[in-house]
Structures are given as structure tokens and as C-alpha cells.
Design an enzyme around this catalytic site. Structure first.
Site, PDB file in Angstrom:
ATOM      1  N   ARG A  88     -10.872 -12.688   6.733  1.00 47.40           N
ATOM      2  CA  ARG A  88      -9.683 -13.340   6.169  1.00 47.40           C
ATOM      3  C   ARG A  88     -10.065 -14.624   5.441  1.00 47.40           C
ATOM      4  NH1 ARG A  88      -5.167 -10.665   8.241  1.00 47.40           N
ATOM      5  NH2 ARG A  88      -5.265 -10.015  10.409  1.00 47.40           N
ATOM      6  N   ASP A 148       0.862  -1.185   0.000  1.00 46.80           N
ATOM      7  CA  ASP A 148       0.000   0.000   0.000  1.00 46.80           C
ATOM      8  C   ASP A 148       0.901   1.238   0.000  1.00 46.80           C
ATOM      9  OD1 ASP A 148      -2.093   1.743   0.305  1.00 46.80           O
ATOM     10  OD2 ASP A 148      -2.917   0.858   2.105  1.00 46.80           O
TER      11      ASP A 148
HETATM   12  P1  XMP Z   1       1.805  -0.456   3.778  1.00 46.57           P
HETATM   13  O1  XMP Z   1       1.000   0.824   3.795  1.00 46.57           O
HETATM   14  O2  XMP Z   1       2.811  -0.508   4.878  1.00 46.57           O
HETATM   15  O3  XMP Z   1       0.695  -1.515   4.092  1.00 46.57           O
HETATM   16  O4  XMP Z   1       2.371  -0.770   2.404  1.00 46.57           O
HETATM   17  C1  XMP Z   1       0.932  -2.859   4.109  1.00 46.57           C
HETATM   18  C2  XMP Z   1       0.013  -3.530   5.099  1.00 46.57           C
HETATM   19  O5  XMP Z   1      -1.162  -2.760   5.340  1.00 46.57           O
HETATM   20  C3  XMP Z   1      -2.305  -3.561   5.341  1.00 46.57           C
HETATM   21  N1  XMP Z   1      -3.229  -3.061   4.286  1.00 46.57           N
HETATM   22  C4  XMP Z   1      -4.440  -3.539   4.039  1.00 46.57           C
HETATM   23  N2  XMP Z   1      -5.125  -4.539   4.624  1.00 46.57           N
HETATM   24  N3  XMP Z   1      -6.915  -4.181   3.138  1.00 46.57           N
HETATM   25  C5  XMP Z   1      -6.360  -4.843   4.162  1.00 46.57           C
HETATM   26  O6  XMP Z   1      -6.986  -5.783   4.674  1.00 46.57           O
HETATM   27  C6  XMP Z   1      -6.311  -3.161   2.490  1.00 46.57           C
HETATM   28  O7  XMP Z   1      -6.859  -2.590   1.551  1.00 46.57           O
HETATM   29  C7  XMP Z   1      -4.998  -2.821   2.980  1.00 46.57           C
HETATM   30  N4  XMP Z   1      -4.089  -1.904   2.598  1.00 46.57           N
HETATM   31  C8  XMP Z   1      -3.008  -2.093   3.419  1.00 46.57           C
HETATM   32  C9  XMP Z   1      -1.815  -4.966   5.092  1.00 46.57           C
HETATM   33  O8  XMP Z   1      -1.715  -5.631   6.328  1.00 46.57           O
HETATM   34  C10 XMP Z   1      -0.446  -4.829   4.519  1.00 46.57           C
HETATM   35  O9  XMP Z   1       0.428  -5.875   4.878  1.00 46.57           O
END
Ligand code: XMP
Length: 209
Positions: A190, A128
Site C-alpha cells: 500500500r 473492478d
Molecule cells: P469490485 O470487483 O467489487 O472490486 O469492483 C473492488 C475492490 O476490489 C479490490 N481490487 C483490487 N485490489 N488490486 C488491488 O489491490 C487490484 O487489481 C484490484 N482489483 C480489485 C479493491 O479493494 C477494490 O476496492
């Protein structure tokens, strides 16, 4: 940026998913607005990822480091299609507490396996902002990994800061909070066999006047 001197097998560009016509199964229709990536489509793409990774690493002593908890479904499917001996360990990293916005990173489980001198593939559910994989790959490099690559099922490039890119990507998804196939909202959903979009009222319920 993580790197490995090993050659890379060409992998088709990750499909950009927008919508799917698949019907939300009745048991999940209360909270799930739409199916974004149906189960069969996930299975086909996971097979492509596993084939590319296998071609790249079959002669290496690969260490797969998967991040808890969101990788459980993806890891199980991916790993069983990597047809060569490998080592696997789990790292607990938590960035979302109970909402849909990024929070601080906390390590909830450290690795047991020694990464020194190893070729390491980090597997995560979704890329993300890039904060998680930036921190984890930095940590693994500091622990002495010889080569590092990353594999994510989903890439949500719209919220990226800092330019992190994964080496193996399943699908590119729009700027929506997605759940299922290991991904959660408040530790729920999940178990969905598909990737779906949560109804807004589930995470942003209207407050009575
Ligand atoms: P970053 O922002 O560090 O995020 O790249 C990575 C972690 O954030 C969670 N994440 C999500 N989890 N739906 C989810 O269930 C989403 O749309 C989402 N976006 C980010 C996820 O745990 C990932 O490892």
C-alpha cells in the site's frame, strides 16, 4: 445506477494506461514487475479530479464516504485539494481476502455520519467487477442519501459485470492485478508511491514437483 441532479463539470476522459518506462525503485524491485502509473502522473490526474469535484460541489454540503483500506493514499491527496468545506467518513468494506480474485463483501466499519438528505460522493481505489460500488451505493441510497456519485482512481473495465460506471475516473487500467498508492496484495504494497504490477511469482508461486 447512482445519480445526482447536480450539474457535472466536464473532465477529460480517463487515460488508458498500458505500460510506463519508469524504473522500479530498487527497494521494491524484488516483488514489483513494472511501474504502471508513475507518482507524478497520479498527482496530475488527482488534481484534475479534485478540480472537477470542487466545481461540482463547492456550494453543497458534500459528504465524502471513502472505502477502507485501499483509498488511504488517494483520499488523502484528493481531499486536500478540494477547496471547500466538506464532511468525510470512512466505510470499511472488504471484498478481497488474501488473493487476487473477488470474494464476498463484508462490512468491517459502518458510517458514523448520518447520510439522510446529503449529497454523497463515494471514493474507492479501483472499480473492478463493480460488486463493491453497486452494494455500497445501494446501501447509501437505502440510508437516505439525496444524491450519490462515485469517484475511483482506477477503472478495470475488463472484468465488469452488471454495467456499473463511476462518475469521476482517474485512469483506465488493463486486466492486471495492480498494487501501490493504497492498493494491496495480502495487505502489502500500500505504501508504494506509484501504481505497479506485481510479479506473478509473488501471488502464484510455483509449487515444487
Ligand atoms: P469490485 O470487483 O467489487 O472490486 O469492483 C473492488 C475492490 O476490489 C479490490 N481490487 C483490487 N485490489 N488490486 C488491488 O489491490 C487490484 O487489481 C484490484 N482489483 C480489485 C479493491 O479493494 C477494490 O476496492
Amino acid at each position: 445506477m447512482p445519480s445526482s441532479p447536480l450539474p457535472r463539470t466536464p473532465l477529460s476522459a480517463p487515460p488508458h494506461v498500458r505500460t510506463s518506462r519508469a524504473v522500479v525503485p530498487r527497494g521494491h524491485s524484488r516483488d514489483i514487475a513494472a511501474v504502471l502509473i508513475p507518482q507524478l502522473r497520479i498527482q496530475r490526474r488527482v488534481a484534475e479530479l479534485a478540480a472537477a469535484i470542487s466545481a461540482d460541489y463547492r456550494d453543497q454540503e458534500l459528504l465524502v464516504v471513502a472505502l477502507l483500506n485501499g483509498t488511504v493514499a488517494f483520499l488523502a491527496d484528493l481531499m486536500r485539494q478540494m477547496e471547500f468545506p466538506l464532511t468525510m467518513d470512512l466505510m470499511g468494506v472488504s471484498s478481497y481476502r488474501s488473493g487476487t480474485t473477488s470474494g464476498d463483501l463484508a462490512y468491517t466499519k459502518r458510517l458514523k455520519v448520518d447520510v439522510r438528505g446529503r449529497q454523497v460522493l463515494v471514493v474507492d481505489d479501483i472499480l473492478d467487477t463493480g460488486k463493491t460500488l453497486t452494494a455500497v451505493t445501494r446501501e447509501l441510497k437505502a440510508l437516505g442519501a439525496a444524491g450519490l456519485r462515485t469517484c475511483v482512481l482506477l477503472d478495470k473495465p475488463t472484468s465488469r459485470s452488471g454495467g456499473f460506471e463511476a462518475d469521476y475516473v482517474g485512469f483506465v487500467v488493463p486486466h492486471l492485478f495492480v498494487v501501490g498508492y493504497g492498493l494491496d496484495y495480502a495487505e502489502k504494497y500500500r505504501n508504494l508511491p506509484f501504481v505497479g504490477v506485481l510479479k506473478k511469482e509473488v501471488y502464484a508461486p510455483e509449487t515444487p514437483e
